[in-house]
Scaffold this active site. Sequence first.
Site, PDB file in Angstrom:
ATOM      1  CG  ASP A  22      56.947  57.550  29.150  1.00 59.13           C
ATOM      2  OD1 ASP A  22      57.405  58.352  28.308  1.00 59.13           O
ATOM      3  OD2 ASP A  22      56.153  57.888  30.043  1.00 59.13           O
ATOM      4  CB  ALA A  97      47.770  54.194  27.995  1.00 56.91           C
ATOM      5  CE1 TYR A 110      41.901  49.321  21.939  1.00 58.06           C
ATOM      6  CE2 TYR A 110      42.875  51.518  21.887  1.00 58.06           C
ATOM      7  CZ  TYR A 110      43.014  50.140  21.887  1.00 58.06           C
ATOM      8  OH  TYR A 110      44.270  49.577  21.852  1.00 58.06           O
ATOM      9  CB  THR A 140      48.261  61.619  32.751  1.00 51.63           C
ATOM     10  OG1 THR A 140      48.282  62.804  31.946  1.00 51.63           O
ATOM     11  CG2 THR A 140      46.802  61.256  32.995  1.00 51.63           C
ATOM     12  CD  GLU A 142      45.949  66.349  29.344  1.00 54.87           C
ATOM     13  OE1 GLU A 142      44.746  66.684  29.375  1.00 54.87           O
ATOM     14  OE2 GLU A 142      46.827  67.016  28.769  1.00 54.87           O
ATOM     15  CE1 TYR A 174      46.056  58.912  28.327  1.00 53.45           C
ATOM     16  CE2 TYR A 174      46.066  61.186  29.114  1.00 53.45           C
ATOM     17  CZ  TYR A 174      46.692  59.952  28.986  1.00 53.45           C
ATOM     18  OH  TYR A 174      47.941  59.764  29.529  1.00 53.45           O
ATOM     19  CE  LYS A 178      46.967  56.754  31.272  1.00 53.83           C
ATOM     20  NZ  LYS A 178      48.003  55.772  31.683  1.00 53.83           N
ATOM     21  NE  ARG A 209      55.232  63.040  24.073  1.00 53.23           N
ATOM     22  CZ  ARG A 209      54.319  62.626  24.933  1.00 53.23           C
ATOM     23  NH1 ARG A 209      53.848  61.392  24.848  1.00 53.23           N
ATOM     24  NH2 ARG A 209      53.889  63.420  25.892  1.00 53.23           N
TER      25      ARG A 209
END
Length: 364
Positions: A22, A97, A110, A140, A142, A174, A178, A209
């Site tokens: 990105d 991230a 982490y 995200t 997610e 994750y 976020k 990617r």
Amino acid sequence: MTSKNNISTSKTALISGITGQDGSYLAELLLGKGYIVHGIVRRSSSFNTGRIDHIYNNNPELKDSRVFLHYGDLTDSSNLNRLMEKIQPDEIYNLGAQSHVQVSFEVPEYTAEVDAVGTLRFLDAIRETGVKSRFYQASTSELYGNTLVRQNSHNASLIKSLNEDTPFRPSSPYAIAKLYAYWITINYREAYGLYACNGILFNHESPRRGETFVTRKISIAVARIMTGKQDVLHLGNLDARRDWGYTPEFVDGMWRMMQLDEPDDFVLATGESHSVREFITESFRFFGEEIYWEGSGIAEKGYLQSTKKMVIGIDKSYFRLTDVEFLLGDPSKAKEKLNWQPNTSFKELVKILVEADLALIKNS
């Protein structure tokens, strides 16, 4: 709420995660709009600027480049404060991230330190230094977890898409990290009057990617299988469904969020959902091949129609501890208020990835 889509000739942007997928596309976009671009990179014993070498000013062929890199880390508050005071950015894009969902189960602490508290450190740096910066937080899809699956109880007639008002139910370290970053961004916007916004981006892919993500893993493997350099591709859940878009279009949406009169949060998505199985099928169709399937569960296998050769296998080690089964985004708000919409179809996206990896393999 209006969008100021005029081209900048004097703005300065700071991007964390500039060396990622990105970040590299965003840097290109901003340069095209006249920005000076600064990026934060973590110190490493090996070079990791491959995605931006064509624009980075250390390239001797780019005498007039407006890209500058600084060593830094989202775990270091004092470093972020120094960079804020030194660069005085008009816009900050926090794309840095630990971004791999499966890896977050292995390094949860982490992941929280970088993805959650790292965002807080950035926001606090803006507040403490008083620099008049607009802040974009890379959120995200997610965050939603299996919200749709739970709501629909597997009844396809009830399936709907996810928007800015849908409740979150994160299903990985994750996503949970976020979620903190999402809400702390809103909190600092409301508490301190910062221009701070969240982009809730659904999956977006490109030839840049990382190769450990399922889309690139498939496109590379299919290109290798069809050129005789690999025999079998092993994957996890073939029926997981995602809303996949094309990254260059999504970074344009990020920029548009930062040009509004007032900050807000937006979903960026295509409004279509496809399975990993469909991605595999479409990748082989690029070569004029069809796949047929035999077996079920972890015993399922995929075969080439033309040769009856087994090319897809299931490996239980690739299944997540808590998997997100189905994601489908609703970008209506972004279309209305940002005048943003994706133009690359699912089939076109798969073609872009496979074509790029085929060229990479042939040139290696």
